[in-house]
Write a protein that holds these residues in place. Sequence first.
Motif, PDB file in Angstrom:
ATOM      1  N   ARG A 225       0.679  -1.178  -0.011  1.00 14.77           N
ATOM      2  CA  ARG A 225      -0.119  -0.037   0.141  1.00 14.77           C
ATOM      3  C   ARG A 225       1.025   1.255   0.073  1.00 14.77           C
ATOM      4  O   ARG A 225       0.543   2.176  -0.509  1.00 14.77           O
ATOM      5  N   ILE A 226       1.959   1.176   0.934  1.00 18.74           N
ATOM      6  CA  ILE A 226       2.746   2.397   0.956  1.00 18.74           C
ATOM      7  C   ILE A 226       3.426   2.846  -0.283  1.00 18.74           C
ATOM      8  O   ILE A 226       3.662   3.652  -0.977  1.00 18.74           O
ATOM      9  N   LYS A 228       2.911   1.487  -3.365  1.00 17.81           N
ATOM     10  CA  LYS A 228       1.916   2.024  -4.581  1.00 17.81           C
ATOM     11  C   LYS A 228       1.882   3.677  -4.482  1.00 17.81           C
ATOM     12  O   LYS A 228       2.097   4.458  -5.436  1.00 17.81           O
ATOM     13  N   GLU A 229       1.613   4.069  -3.069  1.00 16.30           N
ATOM     14  CA  GLU A 229       1.472   5.674  -3.020  1.00 16.30           C
ATOM     15  C   GLU A 229       2.825   6.484  -3.317  1.00 16.30           C
ATOM     16  O   GLU A 229       2.706   7.479  -3.661  1.00 16.30           O
ATOM     17  N   TRP A 230       3.761   6.048  -2.442  1.00 19.60           N
ATOM     18  CA  TRP A 230       4.904   6.858  -2.143  1.00 19.60           C
ATOM     19  C   TRP A 230       6.004   6.611  -2.850  1.00 19.60           C
ATOM     20  O   TRP A 230       6.753   7.579  -3.104  1.00 19.60           O
ATOM     21  N   TRP A 246       8.064   7.021   4.189  1.00 17.36           N
ATOM     22  CA  TRP A 246       7.174   6.130   3.952  1.00 17.36           C
ATOM     23  C   TRP A 246       7.967   5.037   3.298  1.00 17.36           C
ATOM     24  O   TRP A 246       7.684   3.958   3.658  1.00 17.36           O
ATOM     25  N   GLY A 313      -4.953  -1.109  -6.738  1.00 17.42           N
ATOM     26  CA  GLY A 313      -5.882  -0.282  -7.459  1.00 17.42           C
ATOM     27  C   GLY A 313      -6.750  -0.903  -8.602  1.00 17.42           C
ATOM     28  O   GLY A 313      -7.296  -0.105  -9.326  1.00 17.42           O
TER      29      GLY A 313
END
Length: 386
Positions: A225-226, A228-230, A246, A313
């Motif tokens: 999750r991290i 993917k986002e960061w 992160w 996603g």
Amino acid sequence: MKFDFYLPVEVLFGSGRLYTLGEVAKRYGYRAIIITGKNSTKENGALDRAIRSLKKWGAEEVILYDRVEPNPTDQMVNEASAIVVENKIDYIVGLGGGSALDTAKAVSIVSSNEGYAWDYVNYPEGPRLIPYLNRPVICIPTTAGTGSEVNRYSVISNPKRKEKLVISHSLNYPKVAIIDPTLTLSMSPRLTAITGVDAFVHALESLTNKVENIFADDLAIRALRIIKEWLPVAVNEPENLTAREWMSYASMLAGIAIDKKRVALIHGMEHPVSAHYPNVAHAEGLAALAPAITAFNYKGNPQKYALFAEIMGYEPKPEKAVDAVVELLEKVGLRVSLKELGVEKEKLERLTEDTYMLSRGLFPINPVEPTVEDIYELYVKAYEGF
Ligand SMILES: [Fe+2]
């Protein structure tokens, strides 16, 4: 529900925490060696700060071994171990990327026991190594990806044999990990992408392989999750400290996840690539192999691959995992084939043999157990660009 959890590493996490090194190291003695690479820790000031902190807290001798290169060799480990013994070093500080940390950990085993580095690859657990003799290791990562600061693995190359194997032993844990995300701020976008993709594949492989460990799964899920986002943010904005924090955290989580669940075929097939082509970075090889191997694997663990796709996603369908891998690689500029990395087509058979000979311990935990023919076909696909 079943899991084992053992992590004898004290983690000190936070921006600016490099300054605590001297205070922590003082517990272990007065004579230190810092094991690091040739340039980056000198250029970004981390090495100077580490030495100052050690001296401030009473270190009498700080010796430097600064000859670690990417894909560290058994010879580097042997050379640094001889220096450690000769100088009666009390404790070892690994400062740098995965290569420096892996070397520092291996130097502790080799300098504290008999023999040479290559004696300890695939070394079995048992009573032959004496725990209290092992020199303590403090790992300070300056990249975010390897996870070596929190696990028992050292990946070592043997250039004569063209083999890359792993020291994986409970005595190969560092005693302390000082994870200071500010140290990763000076990484270039490319190095950020390469190291981040290593953490990504650690999380992907540990989540989806057949080892049962719900605790490690949770770490891998959070890491994904991290990432993917960061990770794309860290690549595009290298000085964004929030993204760096992160990514350091995700890398640590994924590093613990593989300590508990190991990796799988992507790593198993990558090690022969960078053993034969030492100029190929570990995660470049992973990036070239990951899409084809994910397409091969997802049917063997549909639930986990559907979960992976959802985290990234996509619709929670296992076949979407391939698109999810490809998209992440594209976003960070690491969509490559083995051919583009300089691998020669004639070498694919040898790489297949090496995977079979050296990495087959991973086959039973891979989502789909591969045959030799499968492996060759996967190399061909990764060569041509899946
Ligand atoms: Fe890795």
